[in-house]
Design an enzyme around this catalytic site. Sequence first.
Site, short mmCIF file in Angstrom:
data_model
loop_
_atom_site.label_atom_id
_atom_site.label_comp_id
_atom_site.label_asym_id
_atom_site.label_seq_id
_atom_site.Cartn_x
_atom_site.Cartn_y
_atom_site.Cartn_z
N ARG A 100 10.69 7.69 2.60
CA ARG A 100 11.24 6.36 2.36
C ARG A 100 12.77 6.41 2.41
NH1 ARG A 100 9.86 1.05 2.41
NH2 ARG A 100 10.16 -0.03 0.44
N ASN B 61 11.17 -2.53 7.84
CA ASN B 61 10.97 -3.66 6.94
C ASN B 61 10.80 -4.94 7.75
OD1 ASN B 61 10.46 -4.84 4.52
ND2 ASN B 61 12.58 -5.31 4.05
N THR C 41 6.11 -3.79 10.19
CA THR C 41 5.87 -2.41 9.80
C THR C 41 4.80 -1.96 10.77
OG1 THR C 41 6.41 -2.87 7.51
CG2 THR C 41 4.96 -1.00 7.87
N THR D 157 8.26 1.89 8.87
CA THR D 157 8.79 0.54 8.93
C THR D 157 10.31 0.48 9.03
OG1 THR D 157 8.70 -1.63 7.86
CG2 THR D 157 9.02 0.25 6.42
N SER E 130 7.87 0.46 -2.37
CA SER E 130 7.16 0.01 -1.17
C SER E 130 5.75 -0.43 -1.52
CB SER E 130 7.09 1.19 -0.19
OG SER E 130 6.28 0.87 0.91
N ASP F 167 13.67 -4.48 -0.15
CA ASP F 167 12.48 -4.13 -0.95
C ASP F 167 12.83 -3.82 -2.40
OD1 ASP F 167 10.51 -4.58 0.88
OD2 ASP F 167 10.20 -2.50 1.44
N GLY G 58 2.52 -5.29 6.71
CA GLY G 58 2.40 -6.65 6.19
C GLY G 58 2.90 -6.83 4.77
N GLY G 59 3.91 -6.04 4.38
CA GLY G 59 4.46 -6.21 3.03
C GLY G 59 3.36 -6.07 2.00
O1 DON Z 1 7.66 -0.98 2.21
C1 DON Z 1 7.24 -2.13 2.16
O2 DON Z 1 6.41 -2.51 1.37
C2 DON Z 1 7.77 -3.13 3.17
N1 DON Z 1 9.06 -2.70 3.64
C3 DON Z 1 6.79 -3.27 4.27
C4 DON Z 1 7.23 -4.29 5.27
C5 DON Z 1 6.15 -4.74 6.15
O3 DON Z 1 5.03 -4.34 6.04
C6 DON Z 1 6.51 -5.76 7.14
N2 DON Z 1 5.44 -5.93 8.05
N3 DON Z 1 4.80 -6.44 8.72
#
Ligand code: DON
Length: 596
Positions: A138, A427, A407, A425, A478, A449, A500-501
């Site tokens: 990370r 982000n 991501t 990612t 994350s 984040d 997908g966050g």
């Molecule tokens: O680490 C995380 O949770 C976020 N930076 C992930 C971002 C993400 O999945 C965006 N995607 N589609």
Amino acid sequence: MRESLHRSRAALLSTLLFVAACHPAASPAPAHPPAPALEPRDATRVAEAAALAAFPGGWRFPVGVKPTESEHAMVVSNSKLASDAGIEILKAGGNAVDAAVATGFALAVTYPSAGNIGGGGFMNIRMADGRSMTLDYREMAPGASSRDMYVDASGKLTNKSTVGYLASGVPGSVAGMNEALKKYGSMTLAQVMAPAIRYAEKGFMVDSVFSRGIEGARRAITPFEGKAVFFPGGEAVKTGSLLVQPDLARTLKLIAANGPKAFYEGAIADSLVAEEQRGGGIITKDDLRRYKPEWRTPIKSTYRGYTLLAMPPSSSGGITMTEAMNILENFAPLPPAGSVGYAHLLAESYRRAFMDRNSKLGDPAFVKNPLNELTSKAYAKTLAAQIDLHHASKTPAFDTRAEGTQTTHYSVVDNFGNAVATTTTLNGGFGSGVWVRGGGFFMNNEMDDFAAQPGTPNMFGLVQGEANAIRPGKRMLSAMDPTIVLDPQGKLLMVTGAAGGPTIITATMEVILNVIEHHMTLADAMRAPRLHHQALPDALRFEPNGMSAAVVDSLKAMGHTVTSQNGLANVNSILRVPGGWHGVYEPRSVGGAVGY
Ligand code: DON
């Protein structure tokens, strides 16, 4: 006729399961042993029935689509070329870690919205001999960062954690991929990076999805230097054209020849820091030199006899998924996928797991994460007992004292029985938009984040607290959740994970549940409609046409706020089946499942 027969069988099955499932909460049931293996013919029927019940009329995907099948090995990612790179390495005698690193570097070339060397990620590895470990690469907050660096003089949160030079954490991808390769791979960096270098140097054919994706990111990319590569003459790279990335090719060759030092101390570090200085960024050569990936013990939990190996902090993915799965395990059997009862139980479990996630978790170097408590079966039992089967609860207002985006996930299995799940990612799509001149790559906007202002939502609407506030050298929390599932005999069963966050956690968990609880095929499990709840905002999200109107109405009547959102998460999965593997890339997106 066949269709309607299936539908009525499915309806009967759902009714029976729902009736059974409506009564258990008074005393949460203990984990029950896994169901005995079904005869193949019966298993097919159960799989079809489960999927038919879960796919409402008007849903975008049909039931029963064929997955990619293979006998020996499989790579599934969001880029067919990147999956090809992994398979090329496997066929040359490499193992799953070699292939994962090859795929990771290839994604940086062929899927630049998320694939990266300017970002970070998490890798979950299980070797054929049973060794299991995770690698955290990370990004870290730069040394000159500070808690309130994104808050202006009037106390308002600015957009500087998402766009431009201040948005980036110190990248971890190159150090991470090298570390994994050194410890568990069998090839050299130069060998596994060869396909990525080829794609960057010789170019690859732009398809319509790629071209549209670039056009869609015009506002993110064109303020910075990447516009020359991605918008030649002011137009997004055209479908059918060859995209050559000479700067990136040179960077990759330097890394292949000199290792991560080239990136963290050598010519690439010089370019990166020069770019930062031009735009008012704060990443220094010292920050780069100090970056270190961390090996961590996976979060190991069980669900009805299956073992889940998942990502520990600095990702919240493993703890949050484990907590939600442990809550659900108290309801046996679960109501069928697609039913009101199932949606309600998912929402209430997610709510509770995300409340803990958002307030209690952070980088373990800075925060004491209550890992044992949050992943314990006893704690989950107390939470399950609080769930009212007929009414939605409310997420309390957030107490900060208590403590578009892109991501990409890829899954790899090899012929030796090794497995790797990796999520990486920038982000947001194309990260901060900043493109390193001479380096040829995008920088992340991972600083968002963090809880840039504890109590104020970030770009994913996540409301988080002090445990995830900014500190120099700290890793931002994350949701990434690369996961490996073992069957009740301890044999490798699934490799999965998502982009997908926060929807990463819920979608990964739902695909796993669709397979091990609802007995769907992997192709159906990936196509089934998804649900999401993250405590705040206090709403249950579903995909358009992903729930029947009757189910939506019933959930509202129970007190849920229900909202729809297009395309929840982006999952790439592999499942062991008799005689080999099934691979399925995200049907809502692009990708390639390639096996041999
Ligand atoms: O680490 C995380 O949770 C976020 N930076 C992930 C971002 C993400 O999945 C965006 N995607 N589609």
